[in-house]
Scaffold this active site. Structure first.
Site, short mmCIF file in Angstrom:
data_model
loop_
_atom_site.label_atom_id
_atom_site.label_comp_id
_atom_site.label_asym_id
_atom_site.label_seq_id
_atom_site.Cartn_x
_atom_site.Cartn_y
_atom_site.Cartn_z
N LYS A 81 0.85 -1.07 -0.09
CA LYS A 81 0.07 -0.02 0.02
C LYS A 81 0.65 1.43 0.07
O LYS A 81 2.13 1.00 0.34
CB LYS A 81 -1.07 -0.07 1.19
CG LYS A 81 -1.78 -1.11 1.09
CD LYS A 81 -2.77 -1.40 2.48
CE LYS A 81 -3.67 -2.56 2.38
NZ LYS A 81 -4.53 -2.44 3.91
N TYR A 121 -12.20 -2.96 -2.88
CA TYR A 121 -12.78 -3.08 -1.55
C TYR A 121 -14.09 -3.13 -1.63
O TYR A 121 -14.77 -2.71 -0.40
CB TYR A 121 -12.08 -1.83 -0.68
CG TYR A 121 -10.50 -2.34 -0.32
CD1 TYR A 121 -10.32 -3.16 0.56
CD2 TYR A 121 -9.72 -1.43 -0.50
CE1 TYR A 121 -8.93 -3.55 1.09
CE2 TYR A 121 -8.42 -1.45 0.01
CZ TYR A 121 -8.10 -2.67 0.85
OH TYR A 121 -6.78 -2.88 0.98
N PHE A 129 -14.82 3.20 7.89
CA PHE A 129 -13.63 3.70 7.60
C PHE A 129 -13.36 3.53 5.62
O PHE A 129 -12.15 3.96 5.18
CB PHE A 129 -12.69 2.99 7.94
CG PHE A 129 -12.87 1.42 7.79
CD1 PHE A 129 -12.24 0.63 6.61
CD2 PHE A 129 -13.09 0.72 8.85
CE1 PHE A 129 -12.46 -0.64 6.50
CE2 PHE A 129 -13.64 -0.89 8.69
CZ PHE A 129 -13.11 -1.39 7.36
N ARG A 159 -1.21 -14.77 3.70
CA ARG A 159 -1.95 -14.22 4.74
C ARG A 159 -1.28 -14.37 6.13
O ARG A 159 -1.29 -13.47 6.78
CB ARG A 159 -3.32 -14.73 4.91
CG ARG A 159 -4.16 -14.49 3.62
CD ARG A 159 -4.56 -12.97 3.56
NE ARG A 159 -5.53 -12.58 4.84
CZ ARG A 159 -6.42 -11.33 4.99
NH1 ARG A 159 -6.05 -10.27 4.11
NH2 ARG A 159 -7.08 -11.22 6.04
N THR A 165 -4.97 -8.19 10.46
CA THR A 165 -5.35 -6.96 10.09
C THR A 165 -4.96 -5.72 10.88
O THR A 165 -4.20 -4.63 10.26
CB THR A 165 -7.03 -6.89 9.63
OG1 THR A 165 -7.36 -7.93 8.96
CG2 THR A 165 -7.24 -5.32 9.11
N ARG A 176 3.32 -7.22 9.21
CA ARG A 176 2.43 -6.30 9.73
C ARG A 176 3.01 -6.20 11.34
O ARG A 176 3.07 -5.00 11.79
CB ARG A 176 0.87 -6.33 9.77
CG ARG A 176 0.17 -6.08 8.61
CD ARG A 176 -1.23 -6.37 8.40
NE ARG A 176 -1.88 -5.97 7.25
CZ ARG A 176 -2.82 -6.34 6.67
NH1 ARG A 176 -3.57 -7.52 7.21
NH2 ARG A 176 -3.41 -6.12 5.62
N ASN A 186 -1.65 -0.33 7.44
CA ASN A 186 -0.98 -1.40 7.62
C ASN A 186 -0.28 -2.03 6.42
O ASN A 186 -0.13 -3.28 6.45
CB ASN A 186 -2.09 -2.36 8.12
CG ASN A 186 -3.24 -2.65 7.26
OD1 ASN A 186 -3.21 -2.09 5.99
ND2 ASN A 186 -4.17 -3.40 7.59
N HIS A 189 -1.52 -5.45 1.26
CA HIS A 189 -3.01 -6.45 1.17
C HIS A 189 -2.44 -7.68 0.65
O HIS A 189 -1.56 -7.66 -0.02
CB HIS A 189 -3.67 -5.58 0.28
CG HIS A 189 -4.82 -6.68 -0.28
ND1 HIS A 189 -5.81 -6.51 0.31
CD2 HIS A 189 -4.66 -7.16 -1.42
CE1 HIS A 189 -6.66 -7.56 -0.47
NE2 HIS A 189 -5.88 -7.86 -1.54
N GLU A 200 -9.11 -10.33 -7.71
CA GLU A 200 -8.17 -9.21 -7.49
C GLU A 200 -7.20 -9.36 -8.62
O GLU A 200 -6.79 -8.35 -9.08
CB GLU A 200 -7.56 -9.33 -6.03
CG GLU A 200 -8.61 -9.02 -5.06
CD GLU A 200 -8.29 -9.42 -3.57
OE1 GLU A 200 -7.05 -9.79 -3.40
OE2 GLU A 200 -9.09 -9.04 -2.61
#
Ligand code: ATP
Length: 225
Positions: A81, A121, A129, A159, A165, A176, A186, A189, A200
């Site tokens: 990100k 998203y 948010f 993951r 998250t 993270r 964070n 993704h 995606e």
């Protein structure tokens, strides 16, 4: 696991695996029998069935997924990100996936449009948010580094490498857990399911942007003996 297979089945799998990897993205011209052989391996079907599927119809080719074989050789969408880019963490994130044994098959720097970010998203639309999330992803203050990684069970393992998250809940040793402290920043993704990966990868990349290539040392990374 190979030791329990009949010799002919082992040979069929060895022949099929490289072709299947080549056949991920395009492959109208690829061999249907080879791809479906790998699908069978991914599902744990071995021996005679691996040989029998050579006779499956050509329409099986059209069902091949851009995200690979669930639980087998998969592909996942990973994005650094804008905060990860700003904080010089691109190399660190790539290193985590690369040294684990995964293969980078697509990468680009991109400032996503609002439409792309909202589509990505869309399941979070309505959350308080959401607007802030889309604004942060699309600001252009730094690009998103969009990637596709390929390998065994890479969706779930990706993951795990990324961590929870909320970075305050993420285990030390995860990306993270090691590099951030705020859920709104964070840094990375990762697709959370096979269906998400399909969606995606298709959203962020064209088929021609995903590159088929082979590890020179694949046996040292992927063999189960
Ligand atoms: N409470 C929150 N406040 C601010 N931002 C949030 C919050 N919850 C989630 N987000 C942002 O929305 C993103 C998507 O949330 P989701 O619940 O899908 O988590 P995730 O799947 O771990 O994250 P990602 O989809 O980015 O990998 C989070 O990564 C984070 O950037």
């Amino acid at each position: 696991m190979f030791a329990r297979f009949p010799t002919a089945a082992r040979q069929a799998i060895r022949t099929a695996l490289p072709a299947a990897r080549r056949g991920f993205a395009t492959a109208a011209t690829q061999s249907t029998s080879r791809w479906t052989a790998v699908a069978a391996v991914g599902a744990g079907v071995v021996g005679a069935s691996v040989l029998a599927i050579k006779s499956q119809p050509a329409h099986a080719e059209a069902q091949k997924s851009i995200a690979g074989v669930p639980g087998g050789i998969e592909r996942t969408f990973i994005a650094v990100k804008p905060d990860g880019t700003q904080r010089f963490l691109i190399g660190e994130i790539i290193k985590r996936f690369e040294t684990k044994g995964y293969k980078l098959v697509a990468i680009k720097a991109i400032v996503p449009s609002r439409t792309l970010a909202e589509k990505h998203y869309e399941d979070l639309k309505g959350r308080p948010f959401f607007n802030g999330l889309v604004k942060y992803m699309t600001s252009g203050a730094a690009p998103v580094i969009a990637m596709v990684w390929e390998g065994k069970d890479v969706i779930r393992q990706g993951r795990r490498l990324i961590g929870a998250t909320n970075p305050l809940e993420a285990q030390p040793g995860t990306i993270r857990g090691d590099f951030c402290i705020s859920v709104g920043r964070n840094i990375i993704h990762g697709s959370d399911s096979f269906e998400s990966a399909e969606k995606e990868i298709g959203l962020w990349f064209g088929k021609s942007e995903v590159i088929e290539w082979e590890f020179g040392n694949a046996e040292w990374v992927t063999a189960d003996n």
